[in-house]
Design a protein around this motif. Structure first.
Motif, PDB file in Angstrom:
ATOM      1  N   PRO A 230      31.212 191.312 143.485  1.00  0.00           N
ATOM      2  CA  PRO A 230      31.891 190.016 143.656  1.00  0.00           C
ATOM      3  C   PRO A 230      30.845 188.925 143.905  1.00  0.00           C
ATOM      4  N   LEU A 231      31.115 187.740 143.384  1.00  0.00           N
ATOM      5  CA  LEU A 231      30.140 186.663 143.523  1.00  0.00           C
ATOM      6  C   LEU A 231      30.805 185.310 143.355  1.00  0.00           C
ATOM      7  N   VAL A 232      30.074 184.283 143.758  1.00  0.00           N
ATOM      8  CA  VAL A 232      30.467 182.909 143.468  1.00  0.00           C
ATOM      9  C   VAL A 232      29.211 182.178 143.023  1.00  0.00           C
ATOM     10  N   GLU A 233      29.343 181.420 141.936  1.00  0.00           N
ATOM     11  CA  GLU A 233      28.210 180.678 141.381  1.00  0.00           C
ATOM     12  C   GLU A 233      28.507 179.179 141.428  1.00  0.00           C
ATOM     13  N   LEU A 234      27.434 178.416 141.541  1.00  0.00           N
ATOM     14  CA  LEU A 234      27.522 176.963 141.511  1.00  0.00           C
ATOM     15  C   LEU A 234      26.531 176.470 140.462  1.00  0.00           C
ATOM     16  N   ALA A 235      27.014 175.705 139.481  1.00  0.00           N
ATOM     17  CA  ALA A 235      26.165 175.182 138.411  1.00  0.00           C
ATOM     18  C   ALA A 235      26.366 173.671 138.319  1.00  0.00           C
ATOM     19  N   LEU A 236      25.268 172.901 138.460  1.00  0.00           N
ATOM     20  CA  LEU A 236      25.335 171.446 138.515  1.00  0.00           C
ATOM     21  C   LEU A 236      24.353 170.818 137.536  1.00  0.00           C
ATOM     22  N   GLU A 237      24.696 169.634 137.034  1.00  0.00           N
ATOM     23  CA  GLU A 237      23.796 168.835 136.209  1.00  0.00           C
ATOM     24  C   GLU A 237      23.854 167.387 136.679  1.00  0.00           C
ATOM     25  N   THR A 238      22.673 166.779 136.850  1.00  0.00           N
ATOM     26  CA  THR A 238      22.589 165.406 137.337  1.00  0.00           C
ATOM     27  C   THR A 238      21.610 164.613 136.490  1.00  0.00           C
ATOM     28  N   PRO A 239      22.050 163.562 135.797  1.00  0.00           N
ATOM     29  CA  PRO A 239      21.096 162.661 135.125  1.00  0.00           C
ATOM     30  C   PRO A 239      20.239 161.951 136.177  1.00  0.00           C
ATOM     31  N   VAL A 240      18.932 161.983 135.983  1.00  0.00           N
ATOM     32  CA  VAL A 240      18.049 161.431 137.021  1.00  0.00           C
ATOM     33  C   VAL A 240      17.104 160.359 136.498  1.00  0.00           C
ATOM     34  N   ALA A 241      16.991 160.205 135.190  1.00  0.00           N
ATOM     35  CA  ALA A 241      16.106 159.174 134.628  1.00  0.00           C
ATOM     36  C   ALA A 241      16.660 158.721 133.292  1.00  0.00           C
ATOM     37  N   ASN A 242      16.376 157.462 132.925  1.00  0.00           N
ATOM     38  CA  ASN A 242      16.885 156.857 131.683  1.00  0.00           C
ATOM     39  C   ASN A 242      18.410 156.917 131.647  1.00  0.00           C
ATOM     40  N   THR A 250      26.870 163.477 139.167  1.00  0.00           N
ATOM     41  CA  THR A 250      26.680 164.923 139.021  1.00  0.00           C
ATOM     42  C   THR A 250      27.962 165.559 138.503  1.00  0.00           C
ATOM     43  N   VAL A 251      27.824 166.466 137.549  1.00  0.00           N
ATOM     44  CA  VAL A 251      28.954 167.250 137.057  1.00  0.00           C
ATOM     45  C   VAL A 251      28.615 168.727 137.221  1.00  0.00           C
ATOM     46  N   GLY A 252      29.659 169.551 137.292  1.00  0.00           N
ATOM     47  CA  GLY A 252      29.407 170.981 137.425  1.00  0.00           C
ATOM     48  C   GLY A 252      30.662 171.736 137.794  1.00  0.00           C
ATOM     49  N   THR A 253      30.486 173.016 138.031  1.00  0.00           N
ATOM     50  CA  THR A 253      31.608 173.884 138.350  1.00  0.00           C
ATOM     51  C   THR A 253      31.221 174.861 139.453  1.00  0.00           C
ATOM     52  N   VAL A 254      32.224 175.268 140.221  1.00  0.00           N
ATOM     53  CA  VAL A 254      32.122 176.401 141.143  1.00  0.00           C
ATOM     54  C   VAL A 254      32.807 177.574 140.461  1.00  0.00           C
ATOM     55  N   ASN A 255      32.129 178.731 140.433  1.00  0.00           N
ATOM     56  CA  ASN A 255      32.596 179.847 139.603  1.00  0.00           C
ATOM     57  C   ASN A 255      32.738 181.133 140.417  1.00  0.00           C
ATOM     58  N   PRO A 256      33.892 181.356 141.037  1.00  0.00           N
ATOM     59  CA  PRO A 256      34.124 182.641 141.700  1.00  0.00           C
ATOM     60  C   PRO A 256      34.519 183.700 140.680  1.00  0.00           C
ATOM     61  N   GLY A 257      34.054 184.912 140.876  1.00  0.00           N
ATOM     62  CA  GLY A 257      34.392 185.962 139.920  1.00  0.00           C
ATOM     63  C   GLY A 257      33.863 187.308 140.352  1.00  0.00           C
ATOM     64  N   VAL A 258      33.762 188.210 139.405  1.00  0.00           N
ATOM     65  CA  VAL A 258      33.312 189.569 139.675  1.00  0.00           C
ATOM     66  C   VAL A 258      32.618 190.114 138.438  1.00  0.00           C
ATOM     67  N   ILE A 259      31.604 190.937 138.656  1.00  0.00           N
ATOM     68  CA  ILE A 259      30.887 191.606 137.580  1.00  0.00           C
ATOM     69  C   ILE A 259      31.042 193.100 137.755  1.00  0.00           C
ATOM     70  N   PRO A 274      36.161 172.809 138.305  1.00  0.00           N
ATOM     71  CA  PRO A 274      35.374 171.562 138.261  1.00  0.00           C
ATOM     72  C   PRO A 274      35.151 171.005 139.662  1.00  0.00           C
ATOM     73  N   ILE A 275      33.959 170.439 139.898  1.00  0.00           N
ATOM     74  CA  ILE A 275      33.668 169.879 141.214  1.00  0.00           C
ATOM     75  C   ILE A 275      34.215 168.461 141.357  1.00  0.00           C
ATOM     76  N   ASN A 276      34.534 167.809 140.239  1.00  0.00           N
ATOM     77  CA  ASN A 276      35.106 166.469 140.271  1.00  0.00           C
ATOM     78  C   ASN A 276      35.809 166.210 138.940  1.00  0.00           C
ATOM     79  N   GLY A 284      38.935 176.429 134.282  1.00  0.00           N
ATOM     80  CA  GLY A 284      38.625 177.193 133.083  1.00  0.00           C
ATOM     81  C   GLY A 284      38.296 178.637 133.410  1.00  0.00           C
ATOM     82  N   VAL A 285      37.869 179.359 132.401  1.00  0.00           N
ATOM     83  CA  VAL A 285      37.517 180.770 132.582  1.00  0.00           C
ATOM     84  C   VAL A 285      36.304 181.069 131.710  1.00  0.00           C
ATOM     85  N   ARG A 286      35.478 181.988 132.188  1.00  0.00           N
ATOM     86  CA  ARG A 286      34.307 182.407 131.439  1.00  0.00           C
ATOM     87  C   ARG A 286      34.158 183.915 131.556  1.00  0.00           C
TER      88      ARG A 286
END
Length: 319
Positions: A230-242, A250-259, A274-276, A284-286
């Motif tokens: 069992p695990l939970v993942e956090l994946a984020l992306e933030t534009p920081v220049a230009n 910042t956009v991203g998702t919190v991903n609880p699941g199991v392997i 989705p975080i926002n 969604g699902v992956r």
């Protein structure tokens, strides 16, 4: 790549895989599974296929989409691998649906440290998303995007025995910085769009039932349960220049699941929360099937292309 045939081969390999103990991404007694949203911290022979995701956009009304694809990793040296991947996507909008390929991605990963007693490993990465190799309607770029990053894994097995039930926990994470080859491009209405530089970060917290049974205590649970992570993942992306036209949100998702981990393969499934609102309007699902090819293929097909390799701090984790 022709994925229907590849999927058939994938399940055939699983069916005839030898009955070996899990030996994926080893750092001492710790075996890190290949996570779905965070880059794994090791180098090995691997095929992730299929890799599937279904999600919505943050638009109002939200567009619905899914993509399916995979990636392949081949060791050049014992602790250095090259990787290639591609996805195909479908996007449904009020104006209609679009289906097509995403951009081709290639990369190199160098596992430069493995500390077995500390259950720690780390790798450096560099990848290229190739421009003009995917469908523009699905957001594929017309320019190359270069990304440099690091990935790590740390098991809690070195905790004192008084904290035995915490020892199956592990953390993995990654950080990457993406730079587009073009600072700006011309949009369809001849407007100038700035292409931002993006900081991506990921973190996973996982609890290994195989580690609990093998190295802490055997609770005599069913075999299926003993192979779950069992695990939970956090994946984020933030534009920081230009970021003049993209903004810095910042956009991203919190991903609880199991392997589920088995002999030389694993299957994982996660929710994508989705975080926002910018990240999406629905959960969604992956899912992903991941093969450790160095446990399935004969040695002559799965060994590194060359002996030796770049230096590595510590030993015992790279295969």
């Amino acid at each position: 790549m022709r994925y229907p045939c590849a999927v058939t081969v994938t399940f055939a390999l699983c069916a005839f895989a030898p009955a070996l103990a899990e030996a994926h991404c080893l750092a001492g007694a710790r075996s890190f599974p290949a996570t779905l949203a965070v880059e794994e911290p090791c180098v090995h022979e691997a095929l992730a296929l299929p890799d599937f995701a279904a999600s919505s956009t943050g638009d109002l009304p939200a567009d619905q989409g899914f993509d399916i694809g995979g990636h392949y990793s081949k060791r050049v040296f014992e602790n250095l691998a090259i990787e290639v991947g591609r996805h195909w996507g479908w996007l449904g909008t009020p104006q209609g649906a679009t289906f097509g390929p995403g951009a081709i991605e290639t990369g190199v990963k160098y596992q430069f440290v493995t500390l077995p007693e500390q259950e720690f490993m780390a790798s450096a990465m560099f990848s290229v998303e190739w421009g003009n190799t995917g469908a523009l309607a699905l957001g594929a770029p017309t320019y190359h995007i270069y990304t440099a990053g690091l990935a790590f894994g740390k098991g809690f097995g070195d905790l004192p025995f008084s904290l035995n039930l915490l020892r199956p926990f592990a953390l993995t994470g990654d950080i990457g910085y993406s730079i587009p080859a073009r600072a700006s491009t011309m949009g369809p209405a001849f407007e100038v769009e700035r292409n931002p530089q993006v900081l991506s970060t990921g973190l996973s917290l996982q609890y290994s039932m195989p580690y609990l049974r093998q190295h802490v205590v055997d609770l005599d649970l069913p075999r299926f349960v003993n192979r779950l992570v069992p695990l939970v993942e956090l994946a984020l992306e933030t534009p920081v220049a230009n970021t003049f036209t993209s903004g810095r949100a910042t956009v991203g998702t919190v991903n609880p699941g199991v392997i589920y981990t088995d002999t030389a393969w694993q299957f994982g499934v996660e929710a994508m929360i989705p975080i926002n609102r910018l990240s999406g309007r629905d959960v969604g699902v992956r899912a992903q099937l991941h093969l450790a090819l160095d446990e399935i293929l004969p040695p002559e097909l799965s060994r590194p292309l060359f002996a030796g390799g770049p230096p590595m701090i510590g030993s015992g984790g790279a295969r």
